[in-house]
Design a protein around this motif. Structure first.
Motif, PDB file in Angstrom:
ATOM      1  N   VAL A  69     128.145 -38.033  93.015  1.00 26.71           N
ATOM      2  CA  VAL A  69     127.206 -38.349  94.101  1.00 26.71           C
ATOM      3  C   VAL A  69     126.043 -39.171  93.564  1.00 26.71           C
ATOM      4  CG1 VAL A  69     125.623 -37.378  95.802  1.00 26.71           C
ATOM      5  CG2 VAL A  69     127.872 -36.341  95.460  1.00 26.71           C
ATOM      6  N   ARG A  70     125.527 -38.806  92.394  1.00 23.02           N
ATOM      7  CA  ARG A  70     124.447 -39.601  91.808  1.00 23.02           C
ATOM      8  C   ARG A  70     124.892 -41.044  91.564  1.00 23.02           C
ATOM      9  NH1 ARG A  70     123.005 -37.863  86.773  1.00 23.02           N
ATOM     10  NH2 ARG A  70     124.373 -36.055  86.572  1.00 23.02           N
ATOM     11  N   SER A  71     126.146 -41.205  91.160  1.00 19.68           N
ATOM     12  CA  SER A  71     126.668 -42.560  90.933  1.00 19.68           C
ATOM     13  C   SER A  71     126.849 -43.301  92.246  1.00 19.68           C
ATOM     14  CB  SER A  71     127.989 -42.472  90.167  1.00 19.68           C
ATOM     15  OG  SER A  71     127.800 -41.788  88.942  1.00 19.68           O
ATOM     16  N   LEU A  72     127.296 -42.603  93.280  1.00 16.72           N
ATOM     17  CA  LEU A  72     127.336 -43.205  94.612  1.00 16.72           C
ATOM     18  C   LEU A  72     125.958 -43.716  95.004  1.00 16.72           C
ATOM     19  CD1 LEU A  72     129.589 -40.651  96.532  1.00 16.72           C
ATOM     20  CD2 LEU A  72     129.985 -43.124  96.499  1.00 16.72           C
ATOM     21  N   HIS A  96     137.255 -31.182  81.914  1.00 13.16           N
ATOM     22  CA  HIS A  96     135.829 -31.431  81.712  1.00 13.16           C
ATOM     23  C   HIS A  96     135.386 -30.932  80.338  1.00 13.16           C
ATOM     24  CE1 HIS A  96     134.496 -32.075  86.139  1.00 13.16           C
ATOM     25  NE2 HIS A  96     135.727 -32.506  85.924  1.00 13.16           N
ATOM     26  N   GLY A  97     134.477 -31.679  79.716  1.00 11.70           N
ATOM     27  CA  GLY A  97     133.926 -31.277  78.434  1.00 11.70           C
ATOM     28  C   GLY A  97     134.926 -31.279  77.305  1.00 11.70           C
ATOM     29  N   ARG A  98     135.935 -32.135  77.398  1.00 15.41           N
ATOM     30  CA  ARG A  98     136.988 -32.153  76.374  1.00 15.41           C
ATOM     31  C   ARG A  98     137.120 -33.498  75.670  1.00 15.41           C
ATOM     32  NH1 ARG A  98     137.066 -27.804  78.993  1.00 15.41           N
ATOM     33  NH2 ARG A  98     138.624 -26.173  78.682  1.00 15.41           N
ATOM     34  N   GLY A  99     136.278 -34.469  75.980  1.00 12.33           N
ATOM     35  CA  GLY A  99     136.386 -35.764  75.332  1.00 12.33           C
ATOM     36  C   GLY A  99     137.431 -36.667  75.931  1.00 12.33           C
ATOM     37  N   LEU A 100     137.722 -36.473  77.226  1.00 13.46           N
ATOM     38  CA  LEU A 100     138.708 -37.310  77.925  1.00 13.46           C
ATOM     39  C   LEU A 100     138.087 -38.115  79.061  1.00 13.46           C
ATOM     40  CD1 LEU A 100     141.775 -34.895  77.925  1.00 13.46           C
ATOM     41  CD2 LEU A 100     141.572 -37.066  76.695  1.00 13.46           C
ATOM     42  N   GLY A 101     136.782 -38.303  79.014  1.00 16.85           N
ATOM     43  CA  GLY A 101     136.138 -39.229  79.932  1.00 16.85           C
ATOM     44  C   GLY A 101     135.983 -38.745  81.355  1.00 16.85           C
ATOM     45  N   SER A 102     135.840 -37.437  81.575  1.00 20.15           N
ATOM     46  CA  SER A 102     135.683 -36.961  82.952  1.00 20.15           C
ATOM     47  C   SER A 102     134.393 -37.480  83.574  1.00 20.15           C
ATOM     48  CB  SER A 102     135.713 -35.431  83.001  1.00 20.15           C
ATOM     49  OG  SER A 102     134.653 -34.871  82.245  1.00 20.15           O
ATOM     50  N   SER A 103     133.322 -37.566  82.797  1.00 21.32           N
ATOM     51  CA  SER A 103     132.069 -38.078  83.350  1.00 21.32           C
ATOM     52  C   SER A 103     132.183 -39.563  83.678  1.00 21.32           C
ATOM     53  CB  SER A 103     130.910 -37.826  82.388  1.00 21.32           C
ATOM     54  OG  SER A 103     131.099 -38.511  81.163  1.00 21.32           O
ATOM     55  N   SER A 104     132.851 -40.322  82.817  1.00 23.02           N
ATOM     56  CA  SER A 104     133.038 -41.748  83.096  1.00 23.02           C
ATOM     57  C   SER A 104     133.876 -41.960  84.349  1.00 23.02           C
ATOM     58  CB  SER A 104     133.704 -42.439  81.909  1.00 23.02           C
ATOM     59  OG  SER A 104     132.830 -42.485  80.807  1.00 23.02           O
ATOM     60  N   ALA A 105     134.896 -41.130  84.541  1.00 19.51           N
ATOM     61  CA  ALA A 105     135.708 -41.232  85.752  1.00 19.51           C
ATOM     62  C   ALA A 105     134.861 -40.988  86.988  1.00 19.51           C
ATOM     63  CB  ALA A 105     136.869 -40.251  85.693  1.00 19.51           C
ATOM     64  N   ALA A 106     134.003 -39.959  86.949  1.00 25.38           N
ATOM     65  CA  ALA A 106     133.140 -39.665  88.091  1.00 25.38           C
ATOM     66  C   ALA A 106     132.186 -40.825  88.374  1.00 25.38           C
ATOM     67  CB  ALA A 106     132.353 -38.381  87.834  1.00 25.38           C
ATOM     68  N   ILE A 107     131.617 -41.387  87.316  1.00 28.58           N
ATOM     69  CA  ILE A 107     130.689 -42.511  87.476  1.00 28.58           C
ATOM     70  C   ILE A 107     131.387 -43.718  88.084  1.00 28.58           C
ATOM     71  CG2 ILE A 107     129.333 -44.206  86.176  1.00 28.58           C
ATOM     72  CD1 ILE A 107     128.766 -41.843  84.166  1.00 28.58           C
ATOM     73  N   CYS A 108     132.543 -44.070  87.551  1.00 23.54           N
ATOM     74  CA  CYS A 108     133.262 -45.253  88.029  1.00 23.54           C
ATOM     75  C   CYS A 108     133.760 -45.055  89.455  1.00 23.54           C
ATOM     76  CB  CYS A 108     134.416 -45.589  87.093  1.00 23.54           C
ATOM     77  SG  CYS A 108     133.880 -46.085  85.431  1.00 23.54           S
ATOM     78  N   VAL A 109     134.223 -43.850  89.772  1.00 25.87           N
ATOM     79  CA  VAL A 109     134.636 -43.560  91.145  1.00 25.87           C
ATOM     80  C   VAL A 109     133.463 -43.738  92.096  1.00 25.87           C
ATOM     81  CG1 VAL A 109     135.254 -41.673  92.704  1.00 25.87           C
ATOM     82  CG2 VAL A 109     136.607 -42.071  90.666  1.00 25.87           C
ATOM     83  N   GLY A 110     132.306 -43.183  91.734  1.00 25.82           N
ATOM     84  CA  GLY A 110     131.159 -43.284  92.611  1.00 25.82           C
ATOM     85  C   GLY A 110     130.740 -44.717  92.884  1.00 25.82           C
ATOM     86  N   LEU A 111     130.668 -45.526  91.834  1.00 19.71           N
ATOM     87  CA  LEU A 111     130.256 -46.921  92.005  1.00 19.71           C
ATOM     88  C   LEU A 111     131.293 -47.715  92.797  1.00 19.71           C
ATOM     89  CD1 LEU A 111     128.856 -47.596  88.423  1.00 19.71           C
ATOM     90  CD2 LEU A 111     127.535 -47.264  90.521  1.00 19.71           C
TER      91      LEU A 111
END
Length: 308
Positions: A69-72, A96-111
């Motif tokens: 949502v913040r990325s949106l 999540h929290g495993r080094g597989l880019g879950s935060s990057s996925a959320a950011i890119c999805v939002g944008l």
């Protein structure tokens, strides 16, 4: 910039998991993996409604603190204005929290979703700006570049801007990820890194990172030496001793294995005929998954049942 108009229909965005660093390519190299989060976003008349299934369903916030949502919101601000309301439905598969880019996925999805639900969004917000915004939110460009572009990516800063190029990984390379039960915060892993490293270690990493480009795109037989690292993995061992041990055991058997991103997941870059055998090597306490290489990156897809 005039306040934007928004489409009434929902959009669906799919983003791949990613593995950054790949051994020597600290904060620069990334690889997109065939494991995906799917999110549907619709502009509503008012309020914010978030539904989450899968990874993070019991832990992720369902308010404005949610990273997606913040990325949106960042995307909408860049596009000229916020919608009155939002409905967000997430089907999360990236751990999540495993080094597989879950935060990057959320950011890119939002944008991407913000751009897709905005009339004329692609003209208002270029791919280059998307990468800049994603890198700013994430704090480093390696995962978001791979997530947005797919394939094997190299990201760097130039005159204050973020740049990235995409390369085609060799088709014979099969990623095998070994995911532990317990997560590790990226902040914790980064906190273990020293302020300086020996010049000799930096020189080794520079050579190995250059070799990795050749090995991962054209000569996979060179992946074992190409994935040697002296800049970050050893320093992070205290936070993930089991991961470091597994990397050591795999490499001793001739398997190109590294810590995925900030860890604690271990990534092995296997040859196609060896992937299933390698997946059985970890032992208890690990979930081993043979994945494909993602070649498209994050993208907007038709909603289920839609003809678009």
């Amino acid at each position: 910039m005039a306040h934007p108009a928004f489409r009434a229909a929902a959009v669906r965005v799919r983003a791949p998991a990613t593995s950054a660093n790949l051994g020597p390519g600290f904060d620069a190299l990334g690889l997109a993996l065939g494991l995906y989060d799917d999110v549907a976003v619709r502009v509503a008349d008012s309020g914010l409604h978030i539904d989450i299934a899968g990874e993070g369903a019991d832990t992720l916030p369902r308010d404005e603190e949610n990273l997606l949502v913040r990325s949106l919101r960042v995307g909408f601000s860049a596009l000229g204005g916020q919608p009155r309301g939002l409905e967000v439905v997430c089907a999360n598969r990236i751990p999540h929290g495993r080094g597989l880019g879950s935060s990057s996925a959320a950011i890119c999805v939002g944008l991407l979703a913000a751009r897709a639900v905005t009339t004329g969004g692609e003209a208002r917000l270029s791919d280059e700006t998307l990468l800049e915004l994603a890198s700013e939110i994430e704090g480093h460009p390696d995962n978001v570049a791979a997530c947005l572009l797919g394939g094997f990516t190299l990201a760097w800063g130039q005159a204050g801007d973020v740049r990235a190029i995409r390369m085609e990984p060799a088709a014979s390379v099969v990623p095998v990820v070994f995911v532990p039960a317990r997560p590790l915060a990226t902040k914790t892993a980064r906190g273990l890194l020293p302020r300086t490293v020996p010049h000799a270690d930096a020189a080794v990493n520079a050579g190995r990172a250059a070799l990795l480009v050749e090995a991962l795109t054209r000569r996979p037989e060179l992946l074992l030496p190409a994935t040697e690292d002296r800049l970050h993995q050893e320093y992070r061992t205290p936070a993930m001793p089991e991961s470091a041990d597994l990397v050591g055991r795999l490499r001793a058997d001739g398997v190109p294995a590294v810590i995925s991103g900030a860890g604690p997941t271990v990534l092995a870059l296997a040859e196609d005929g060896e992937a299933d055998k390698i997946a059985r090597l970890a032992g208890a306490g690990w979930t081993a998954n043979r994945l494909s290489l993602d070649t498209e990156g994050a993208r907007v897809l038709p909603l289920a049942g839609s003809e678009q």
